[in-house]
Design an enzyme around this catalytic site. Structure first.
Site, PDB file in Angstrom:
ATOM      1  N   TYR A   1       1.133  -1.345   0.133  1.00 11.88           N
ATOM      2  CA  TYR A   1       0.144   0.240   0.171  1.00 11.88           C
ATOM      3  C   TYR A   1       0.522   1.206   0.035  1.00 11.88           C
ATOM      4  O   TYR A   1       0.167   2.013   0.238  1.00 11.88           O
ATOM      5  CB  TYR A   1      -0.473  -0.057   0.790  1.00 11.88           C
ATOM      6  CG  TYR A   1      -2.232  -0.224   0.698  1.00 11.88           C
ATOM      7  CD1 TYR A   1      -2.443  -1.838  -0.361  1.00 11.88           C
ATOM      8  CD2 TYR A   1      -3.252  -0.941   2.293  1.00 11.88           C
ATOM      9  CE1 TYR A   1      -3.109  -3.018   0.081  1.00 11.88           C
ATOM     10  CE2 TYR A   1      -4.233  -1.591   1.975  1.00 11.88           C
ATOM     11  CZ  TYR A   1      -4.233  -3.253   0.734  1.00 11.88           C
ATOM     12  OH  TYR A   1      -5.392  -3.372   0.812  1.00 11.88           O
TER      13      TYR A   1
ATOM     14  N   LYS B   1       4.431 -14.817   4.048  1.00 11.86           N
ATOM     15  CA  LYS B   1       4.608 -15.348   2.897  1.00 11.86           C
ATOM     16  C   LYS B   1       5.907 -15.031   2.425  1.00 11.86           C
ATOM     17  O   LYS B   1       5.894 -14.955   1.179  1.00 11.86           O
ATOM     18  CB  LYS B   1       3.704 -15.306   1.686  1.00 11.86           C
ATOM     19  CG  LYS B   1       3.100 -15.939   0.466  1.00 11.86           C
ATOM     20  CD  LYS B   1       2.171 -16.679   1.204  1.00 11.86           C
ATOM     21  CE  LYS B   1       2.963 -17.572  -0.239  1.00 11.86           C
ATOM     22  NZ  LYS B   1       1.662 -19.423  -0.632  1.00 11.86           N
TER      23      LYS B   1
ATOM     24  N   ASP C   1      -1.746 -18.484   3.546  1.00 13.19           N
ATOM     25  CA  ASP C   1      -2.708 -18.967   3.342  1.00 13.19           C
ATOM     26  C   ASP C   1      -2.924 -20.021   3.892  1.00 13.19           C
ATOM     27  O   ASP C   1      -4.751 -20.709   4.024  1.00 13.19           O
ATOM     28  CB  ASP C   1      -2.318 -19.668   1.233  1.00 13.19           C
ATOM     29  CG  ASP C   1      -1.074 -20.246   1.692  1.00 13.19           C
ATOM     30  OD1 ASP C   1       0.011 -20.372   2.363  1.00 13.19           O
ATOM     31  OD2 ASP C   1      -0.720 -20.675   0.158  1.00 13.19           O
TER      32      ASP C   1
END
Ligand code: ATP
Length: 341
Positions: free
Chosen positions: A125, A172, A206
């Site tokens: 962002y 991740k 995930d």
């Protein structure tokens, strides 16, 4: 003790839900002087050239705390996101979204009680996007050691100060070895340095998403970088009844802006259909913050009475349509006011 709070009604359903929240807080006896300021489309409509006028930012700098409705960032026209701009300008680096099962709101689970802590200033962002050549875009994910460490400390402190027991970092780092790798390294080092009385774990995002929907009770405080925190907040909102019941706050060292997780919901704006509960719960968070930081126990009392009143309404079927009820925004606020003891 009276508190001056900056109120940004915002766009879409913002003015309706802020009005309802203001009414309930006043009826419950909150001693608040509202200082109304504009942002978003509402600022442009008032003839401002900037989505985030300097007078709005200055008011928050002067008074320390704001209650904010959702704001629209017009697509095109070269405007960057109003929410991102506000967080950056005031350095509101820590977002907190408490997600709790609510009495009277039936969902798949009745035992959800977790807090999402989100880094608010960098990651994807940062808004650094480039056209490399026609049809090829890059979007830069920024991770700095200072920001990763700062949000880790914030998350551990928040966990400890709320009497919670465990922090789980979602990441991740198996793919984004450097950026997410830095995020988890900082979290782990801070835990080892000063927070090892708390439980700590790292989960690949995930698999962690699957685990949340299978059994949310295994999570307590979830610590994420910016994008993951945004997505996980909405996912978790869905576990407890949706965006109409999910409050939030953004904290910096000096300032705090309280805003619900939901956006402007243009599909239902101006129709008395919006659920004001998310912003009202956000107002309750704000009262608890005032009680703590300004040593005003009356705010805790007012917050408890508002919580008891809306819980009573929800358990007695007095709800807005998004929760399966039939009340409009104003009528739901009236019902809560009637139940204030
Ligand atoms: P934005 O672009 O400002 O994020 P959006 O419509 O894309 O707006 P949200 O405002 O977060 O995203 O809303 C998604 C959907 O959830 C809306 O279509 C709306 O129907 C519903 N919703 C969001 N907030 C509320 C609320 N407070 N009460 C009832 N429904 C809501």
């Amino acid at each position: 003790m009276s508190h001056t709070i900056v109120l940004i009604p915002g766009d879409g359903i913002g003015p309706e839900v802020t009005e309802a929240t203001k009414r309930v807080l006043a009826a419950a006896g909150a001693e608040i002087q509202w200082l109304e300021r504009v942002a978003g489309q509402a600022a442009l409509d008032r003839g401002e050239s900037d989505l985030l006028p300097a007078s709005t930012v200055q008011a928050i700098l002067d008074h320390g705390v704001a209650l904010k409705g959702p704001c629209t960032t017009p697509i095109g026209g070269g405007f960057s996101s109003i929410n991102v701009a506000l967080r950056k300008k005031l350095n509101l680096y820590g977002a907190v979204r408490p997600i709790r099962s609510i009495d009277g709101v039936k969902t798949r689970y009745d035992d959800v009680d977790l807090i999402v802590v989100r880094e608010n200033t960098e990651g994807l962002y940062s808004g650094i996007e480039n056209i490399i050549t026609e049809g090829v875009i890059t979007s830069l994910k920024v991770a700095t050691e200072d920001a990763c460490r700062r949000i880790a400390i914030f998350g551990f402190e928040y966990c400890r100060s709320r009497g919670r027991r465990k922090v789980t970092v979602f990441h991740k780092a198996n793919i984004m070895k450097l950026s997410d790798g830095l995020f988890i390294r900082c979290a782990r080092e801070e835990w080892e340095r000063a927070y090892s009385d708390l439980q700590y774990e790292e989960r690949i995002i995930d698999a962690a998403c699957m685990a949340i929907v299978q059994d949310p009770s295994q999570f307590d405080v979830i610590l994420c970088e910016n994008l993951y925190g945004d997505v996980i907040s909405d996912l978790c909102a869905g576990l407890v009844g949706g965006l109409g019941v999910t409050p939030g706050a953004n904290f910096g060292e000096q300032h705090a802006v309280f805003e619900a997780v939901h956006g402007t919901a243009p599909d239902i704006a101006g129709q008395n259909l919006a659920n004001p509960l998310a912003l009202l719960m956000t107002g309750v968070m704000m009262l608890r913050h005032l009680a703590e930081t300004r040593d005003d126990p009356k705010c805790t009392d007012v917050a408890d009475r508002i919580r008891d009143a809306y819980n009573h309404c929800l358990t007695h079927g007095e709800k807005t349509r998004d929760l399966g009820g039939s009340l409009g925004t104003r009528e739901f606020a009236d019902a809560i006011i009637k139940q204030l003891r």
